[in-house]
Design a protein around this motif. Structure first.
Motif, PDB file in Angstrom:
ATOM      1  N   VAL A  99      38.711  37.160  49.380  1.00 48.45           N
ATOM      2  CA  VAL A  99      38.388  37.037  47.956  1.00 48.45           C
ATOM      3  C   VAL A  99      37.888  38.371  47.404  1.00 48.45           C
ATOM      4  O   VAL A  99      38.309  38.814  46.319  1.00 48.45           O
ATOM      5  N   ALA A 100      36.991  39.035  48.142  1.00 52.70           N
ATOM      6  CA  ALA A 100      36.435  40.317  47.689  1.00 52.70           C
ATOM      7  C   ALA A 100      37.512  41.389  47.604  1.00 52.70           C
ATOM      8  O   ALA A 100      37.557  42.169  46.642  1.00 52.70           O
ATOM      9  N   ILE A 101      38.385  41.451  48.586  1.00 49.42           N
ATOM     10  CA  ILE A 101      39.429  42.483  48.622  1.00 49.42           C
ATOM     11  C   ILE A 101      40.435  42.272  47.502  1.00 49.42           C
ATOM     12  O   ILE A 101      40.879  43.233  46.851  1.00 49.42           O
ATOM     13  N   ARG A 102      40.799  41.023  47.236  1.00 53.94           N
ATOM     14  CA  ARG A 102      41.829  40.746  46.213  1.00 53.94           C
ATOM     15  C   ARG A 102      41.337  41.034  44.803  1.00 53.94           C
ATOM     16  O   ARG A 102      42.147  41.064  43.869  1.00 53.94           O
ATOM     17  N   ARG A 103      40.040  41.260  44.643  1.00 49.87           N
ATOM     18  CA  ARG A 103      39.551  41.663  43.321  1.00 49.87           C
ATOM     19  C   ARG A 103      40.112  43.030  42.958  1.00 49.87           C
ATOM     20  O   ARG A 103      40.343  43.303  41.771  1.00 49.87           O
TER      21      ARG A 103
END
Length: 375
Positions: free
Chosen positions: A300-304
């Motif tokens: 989730v954090a990376i796909r931001r």
């Protein structure tokens, strides 16, 4: 007492401990480094991202600011002279919302006041040309950020120590120190306990520094800070690297967010995240396994900032632990470099809370301690 076994004893053979010892030995002092483990630099120093930080985030005039900016310049010069491999890749701190745009503006202002070179605010269009895989509104580019061979650096510092007559003893845990007239008697544990004397003592034991301090005779209990441990896990990316810069989100409580770094071989890792361990957790109680349940939060954090992260490309890598002097949501704390002025014991230096940017800062920290250790 005038016949001391050593001028200085350093407790802890991590990057900072070895660098401190090398700096003192190079100034003509006899130095012993004692390490409880089987190898130098096998604990916190072996569990980092090998990033050379520019000095962007730290309050102006703080030890973290001063040591990081000076240490970074010293480190690049040292590696050029010593042939240690590094890459000044630069990094992009990306903003994915209006609120994060404001944070970028504040980081740029602080970095400018901190005299960090090579800072540049770039638009989303400029960023897309530099890193087409990224999705963000804008970014702050730091050209002085890089990566390096931290193991090679540690080995070079160890060679400097030994070339000047310094000694490293392994599998030699610190037991206690008794204060003498202008010096200390140090007792060791392990399979072959012994005792020796030294004029000066440096506590560079990393995660164990508070425990060591409590075992030094005369050390005021109130001068030993409470330590909080924050675990950080990494996941590696399988397949081709999508970026040529290090990619950072804006900072979060306790860390710099789940960022993308790579090593000199091009392997990409994401992390570390921040997992606050229960208050009072001892270093010996830490489980360094990477919890697979954290993978979803990483994605989730990376796909931001990288929305096209393919599914199934993250694999657990390793973890480390930060020795923090503040708990969750308690804000910034500085390195705690304690000398006689703080604790009242002549010849003793304690290094508490030396987490990131300790690796980048190590040469500047070493010079500061070595100067204090001189007669």
């Amino acid at each position: 007492m005038t016949n001391w076994d050593f001028d200085t004893v350093v407790i802890g053979a991590g990057v900072i401990g070895i660098s401190v010892a090398a700096a003192i030995a190079a100034r003509g002092q006899s130095v012993l480094v004692m390490e409880a483990g089987n190898h130098p630099g096998e604990e916190t120093s072996a569990r980092n991202s090998e990033v050379i930080h520019a000095g962007l985030y730290y309050p102006t005039g703080s030890l973290k600011h001063r040591f990081c900016t000076a240490g970074r310049r010293m480190l690049y010069d040292y590696m050029d002279r010593s042939g240690i491999a590094y890459m000044k890749s630069g990094k992009l701190i990306v903003a994915t919302s209006d609120a994060e745009e404001e944070q970028l503006t504040a980081i740029l202002a602080l970095g400018t006041v901190n005299e960090v070179e090579g800072l540049e605010r770039i638009s989303g269009a400029q960023m897309a040309r530099l890193e087409p895989a990224l999705l963000a509104q804008s970014a702050l580019r730091s050209r002085e950020t890089g990566i390096f061979d931290s193991h090679g650096f540690l080995q070079c510092q160890l060679a400097v120590l030994e070339a000047h007559g310094g000694l490293l003893v392994l599998r030699t845990p610190f037991e206690a120190a008794e204060a003498l007239a202008s010096g200390f008697r140090v007792r060791t544990g392990g399979s072959d306990p012994t005792a020796f004397t030294t004029r000066r003592l440096v506590n560079a034991a990393g995660l164990w520094a508070p425990d060591i301090a409590h075992s030094i005779e005369g050390m005021p209990k109130e001068a030993v800070p409470e330590q909080w441990l924050a675990k950080g896990s990494y996941f590696r990316l399988t397949g081709r690297a999508p970026f040529s810069h290090l990619i950072y989100p804006v900072p979060v409580d306790g860390g710099l967010g789940v960022h993308a770094t790579f090593d000199l071989g091009g392997a990409v890792r994401f992390g570390p995240d921040v997992e606050w361990l229960p208050r009072g957790t001892k270093p010996s109680e830490v489980n360094y396994n990477v919890d697979l349940m954290r993978k979803e939060a990483f994605e989730v954090a990376i796909r931001r900032y990288w929305p096209d992260l393919p599914p199934g490309r993250l694999e657990p890598d390793y973890s480390g632990v930060r020795p923090k002097l503040r708990g969750p949501d308690e804000g910034f704390y500085d390195f705690d470099l304690q000398t006689e002025e703080t604790h009242g014991i002549s010849g003793l230096v304690n290094l508490f809370g030396f987490e990131s940017p300790g690796l980048t800062s190590s040469l500047a920290i070493a010079d500061a301690v070595a100067i204090d250790m001189m007669p």
